[in-house]
Design an enzyme around this catalytic site. Sequence first.
Site, mmCIF file in Angstrom:
data_model
loop_
_atom_site.group_PDB
_atom_site.id
_atom_site.type_symbol
_atom_site.label_atom_id
_atom_site.label_comp_id
_atom_site.label_asym_id
_atom_site.label_seq_id
_atom_site.Cartn_x
_atom_site.Cartn_y
_atom_site.Cartn_z
ATOM 1 C CB ILE A 42 -0.961 0.031 1.203
ATOM 2 C CG1 ILE A 42 -0.188 -0.079 2.521
ATOM 3 C CG2 ILE A 42 -2.010 -1.046 1.077
ATOM 4 C CD1 ILE A 42 -1.065 0.060 3.749
ATOM 5 N N GLY A 43 2.153 1.131 0.047
ATOM 6 C CA GLY A 43 2.992 2.324 0.024
ATOM 7 C C GLY A 43 4.452 1.979 0.129
ATOM 8 N N GLY A 91 11.286 6.208 1.697
ATOM 9 C CA GLY A 91 12.728 6.146 1.881
ATOM 10 C C GLY A 91 13.171 5.139 2.913
ATOM 11 N N GLY A 129 11.400 2.125 3.567
ATOM 12 C CA GLY A 129 10.942 0.780 3.289
ATOM 13 C C GLY A 129 9.551 0.761 2.691
ATOM 14 C CB VAL A 155 3.669 0.530 4.117
ATOM 15 C CG1 VAL A 155 2.593 0.313 5.164
ATOM 16 C CG2 VAL A 155 4.727 1.498 4.632
ATOM 17 C CB SER A 197 -1.098 9.296 2.956
ATOM 18 O OG SER A 197 -1.212 9.471 1.552
ATOM 19 C CD GLU A 225 2.009 11.832 -1.759
ATOM 20 O OE1 GLU A 225 2.886 12.366 -2.459
ATOM 21 O OE2 GLU A 225 2.141 10.708 -1.246
ATOM 22 C CG ASP A 246 10.790 12.154 5.057
ATOM 23 O OD1 ASP A 246 10.770 13.147 4.306
ATOM 24 O OD2 ASP A 246 10.615 10.997 4.642
ATOM 25 C CG ASN A 266 5.910 10.293 6.430
ATOM 26 O OD1 ASN A 266 5.608 9.135 6.146
ATOM 27 N ND2 ASN A 266 7.140 10.762 6.304
#
Length: 1110
Positions: free
Chosen positions: A830-831, A834, A836, A838, A904, A906, A952, A957
Amino acid sequence: MDILIPLLLSSIYVSSSAAAAETDAAALLRFKAFVHKDPRGVLSSWVDPGPCRWRGVTCNGDGRVTELDLAAGGLAGRAELAALSGLDTLCRLNLSGNGELHVDAGDLVKLPRALLQLDLSDGGLAGRLPDGFLACYPNLTDVSLARNNLTGELPGMLLASNIRSFDVSGNNMSGDISGVSLPATLAVLDLSGNRFTGAIPPSLSGCAGLTTLNLSYNGLAGAIPEGIGAIAGLEVLDVSWNHLTGAIPPGLGRNACASLRVLRVSSNNISGSIPESLSSCHALRLLDVANNNVSGGIPAAVLGNLTAVESLLLSNNFISGSLPDTIAHCKNLRVADLSSNKISGALPAELCSPGAALEELRLPDNLVAGTIPPGLSNCSRLRVIDFSINYLRGPIPPELGRLRALEKLVMWFNGLDGRIPADLGQCRNLRTLILNNNFIGGDIPVELFNCTGLEWVSLTSNQITGTIRPEFGRLSRLAVLQLANNSLAGEIPRELGNCSSLMWLDLNSNRLTGEIPRRLGRQLGSTPLSGILSGNTLAFVRNVGNSCKGVGGLLEFAGIRPERLLQVPTLKSCDFTRLYSGAAVSGWTRYQTLEYLDLSYNSLDGEIPEELGDMVVLQVLDLARNNLTGEIPASLGRLRNLGVFDVSRNRLQGGIPDSFSNLSFLVQIDISDNNLSGEIPQRGQLSTLPASQYAGNPGLCGMPLEPCGDRLPTATMSGLAAAASTDPPPRRAVATWANGVILAVLVSAGLACAAAIWAVAARARRREVRSAMMLSSLQDGTRTATTWKLGKAEKEALSINVATFQRQLRKLTFTQLIEATNGFSTASLIGSGGFGEVFKATLKDGSCVAIKKLIHLSYQGDREFMAEMETLGKIKHKNLVPLLGYCKIGEERLLVYEFMSHGSLEDTLHGDGGRSASPAMSWEQRKKVARGAARGLCFLHYNCIPHIIHRDMKSSNVLLDGDMEARVADFGMARLISALDTHLSVSTLAGTPGYVPPEYYQSFRCTVKGDVYSFGVVLLELLTGRRPTDKDDFGDTNLVGWVKMKVGDGAGKEVLDPELVVEGADADEMARFMDMALQCVDDFPSKRPNMLQVVAMLRELDAPPPATAI
C-alpha cells in the site's frame, strides 16, 4: 528681421516645451491608469494639464518632470514602469512603501535613461533582476530595492556601473558572490537578508570609498578578508548571521578603525580572541561578537579605550578571565551583555561610577563569584540586572533600592542569602523579580507591593517563611507568581483572584492549608495584557517522574545555554526535559486566564472548585499530594487545552467524569492513590495512558486496567459465600457420588487428550507445509514486492512471536504476518518510501494492521534496533500512528502499526493526478487535519524523552484514521535508520524534495525548526491543493517559492485550491492560515515559530473573538 528671428526661435522653444510637458502629463496619466486603489488620494490632483502642480511631481525650469515621489502612498495595483519611459528628464523615482503596488522586475530596463536615483523598497517588486539592468542607466548612482521578493543571482550586475549605493536587502536572491566585481565608486552595499553563498568578495578591498557594508543573514562562508581593514573610511561592517570562520582580522584595528562605528560579526563560527588592535577604534559605538567561538580574555586596553562604545555584546562565547576594571572607563556604555561565557572572579567594585550611562548589565551563565557590589547603585540608569547561574554569595545589597529606573532584577541560581531588601520597594518601575534557587530567607517584605507594575515574581526554592501576603492582590499586572519549594504557611489568599493578569501560579511544596479559593478561577480576565512579559525569554523546565516535586518551573532564559541546566546541582538530580522556550504564550494575550496552576505537595483540603473549569486555556493543573475530598468536577472537561492533570495522593471519590474524553491535548494524567471508582472513559486518550497513573483506586476498571466485565458482581460473590456456608450432605453419599464422577471424568479426559494431540499434530503439519511454501515464495521473489534475505537458520524461526506493545496482538507470529499479507505480495503493498515498503495485513479476526518492512542496511547489531523499538513503542498520542509491535528475523526488520483506513493526506488531497482528489476535502476537514498533525509533531518535539526530530515531515506521512483525524507517521525512522547503519549519509535522512528547509542544504544538521518548515509546506498543500514540487506549475521553483511570489504580487487568492469556497469568515481564516504557513516556511530558522506556537495559532484560528466588557 533681426528681432523676428529670436522671437521665432523663442516661440518654437515655448511650443516644444509645452509639447514636452504634455507628453510628460500623458505618460504620468498612463502610469496612473494601472493604479487601482488610491485610499489617501495621492493621485487625486492628477487631472489638470499641468503636471508640475501634481502631488509627488517635481519639474525643472522648463516644465519637464525630473522627480516622481509617491513614497508610502498606500497605492495598489500595478506599477507600469514602461509608461514612464517617455519622461526623458526623470532623474529620481521613489515608489517605496507601496506594498500592494506590484512591479515586475523585468520592467526595470524600461525606465528613462537619465535616471540618477531609484527607490522601490518595501514594495511589490518581484521576479529576477534583468541581466545588466544597471548598465542601461549610465548615470545611476543610488539603487534601493530592499524588502521585496526578488530572486535570482547577483554576479555581473554591478559591472560597468557608477553605483554609489546599492541595497537589495530583505529579498530571496541567491548564488555565489565570491567572484563578483564591485565598482570603485561604491560607498554603500547592503545584501543582507538574502540567501547568498560563497566567500566575502575580495574585490571589496578595491572600494576605497566604502562606508557601509552589510552582508548579514546570508549563507556566506570562509574568513573575513584582511583587506577590509585597509578601507580607511569604513563606518559600518555587519557580517553577522553567516557561516564565517577564522578570527577577527587584527587589521580592522588599523586603517578602518579610525572611522568604524559599528562592528557586527555575531552568529558565525568565528574563533580566536578579541584583537587588542580594536583599542584604536575610538569611534566604535557597537561591538557585537555574540554567538561565536571566541575565547581568551577581554583585553583591558580595549575596554579602556572604547570610550564611545554604547553596546558591548559578547554573549555565548568561551571568553574567560575576569571582567577588567577598565570597563568603568566606558562612560557611554548602555548595554553590556556577556551572557554564557566563562568569565570568573569578582565583579569590579568600581563597575559603576557616578553618572555612568549603563542601562543593561547581563552576566548570566558565567563563573562570577564574590558578592554583589553595592556600588551598582551608582549606575542610576540601570534598567536590567541579570546575574543568573553564577556563584555569587551574600545578601542582596539594599543600596539597589536607589535604582529608581530598575525594571528587571534576575539573579536565579546563585548562593545568595539574607532577606529580600525592603528597599526594593522604592524601585517603583520594577516589573520582573526572579530570585529562585538561592538561600534567601525571611518573609516577603510588604514594601515590595509598592512596585505595583510587577509582572513576574519568582522566589521558588529558597527558604522563604511566613504567609502569602494578601497584598499580592494589588498587583493587577502580575502574570507569573512562583513561590514553590519554600516554607510558606497559612491559606492561599483569596485576594489572588484580584490579580486579573495572572497566567502562571506555582505554590507547590509549601505548608499551605485550607481550601482552594473559588475566586481563583472566576475573577481573571478583566484587564488587557498588552505589553505584559514583553521582552522576556521564557523556558519551561518540566520535571519527569517523581524525582523532583511539582510539574516544573518557568525560567527567564535569556542568554543561557540549555546544556547549562545539566550542570545545576539542584536540577541535576531531577529527570527533566526543557518543554518550552520562546516568547510569551500567544494565548495569554487573547484569553487572559490561568494557563498553569500547581498547588501540589501542600496540605490543602476541601473540594476542587467547579470554577476551575472556566480557565479556558489552562494547560497544567497539579493538585497532587494534598487532602482534597469530594469528586473530580465534570466542569474540568471543558479545559480543552489541558495537557497535564495530576490529583494523585488525595482522598477523592466518585468516578472519572466522562467529559474528560474531550481532552485531546492530555498527555499526562495521574489520579493514582485516591478512592475513585467506576469505568475509565474509553473515548479519547484516557484508555491509552499507562495503568500506573490510575493505580491505587481499587474501584476503577476498564482500559488500561482490567476490563470491568472481568470482575464478579457483588451479588455473585455473596451467593458463592452463602453456598460455602451451607451444611454438607452425609459423608457416605458424597463418597459414592464422587467416585462415579471421577471415573467418568478420567475416561472422557483421556479420549479428549488423544483427539487433541492428533488434531494439533495434523494442524502443525499443515502449518509447516504452508510456511515452507510461503518461505519458498518469499525467497524466490516471484510473488512478492520485495527481495527477502532469510537464511536456512531462519526457516525454523517462522513461528517467532512479534514483540508487541498492545495486548490484543500479544500472540501474533511472523508466520501469521506472512499469511495476512499473502506472502507480502504486491497486492498487499500500500505504500513505499525512503525507509521501506508498507503492506496491509488482514488478521484472522478481521482486523487490519500495517506492516513496514525496513530497507536493508549494514546493521550494527540487534541491541540498537531493539532499544529504538522499545522507545518508539512507548510513544502514545492521539495524533501519532502507534507502533503496535516489531519482528526481527534474519536481516529482516518488520514494524507493525495500526492501520489507517483513510490512507495518507497526500492521496486524499492530491489523488493520483496531482490535483485535488474527489470528493474534495472541505475547509473544515483541512483545518482539522492541520490541527491534528500539528499536535502530533508538537508532542514529538516537546513531550517525548528524548525529543524526536521527525526529519521527513510531509503529506504522505500524515495518515487519516476512520474519523479523518490526522496521525503523524514515520516519526523516529530517521533516527532508527541512522542508529542502525553507520554508512548512510546524513543527507539521505534530511527529508523529501520540496519539504527540505534551505539550511539543510548547507549543513545537513536537522533541527526542530527544520520540521516546522516541512510542516509549513504541508499547510500550503492543504491551502493550495498542489504538490510541493511540480515543474508544470512552478517551473524552476517549488510550491513555497510560487506562493511567496504570488503573495508578493498581491495575488494571494490565486494560490487557493479552486475546490475551496472562499467567502465570509472562511476567507479571513484562509488569509490567517496562509500567513501562519508563510511564517513556518521563512528562510531563516530563527524567524519561524516553534510547534507549540503553531498549535496555539491553529487553535486561535477557530477561537471566537474575545468577549468585550459591556
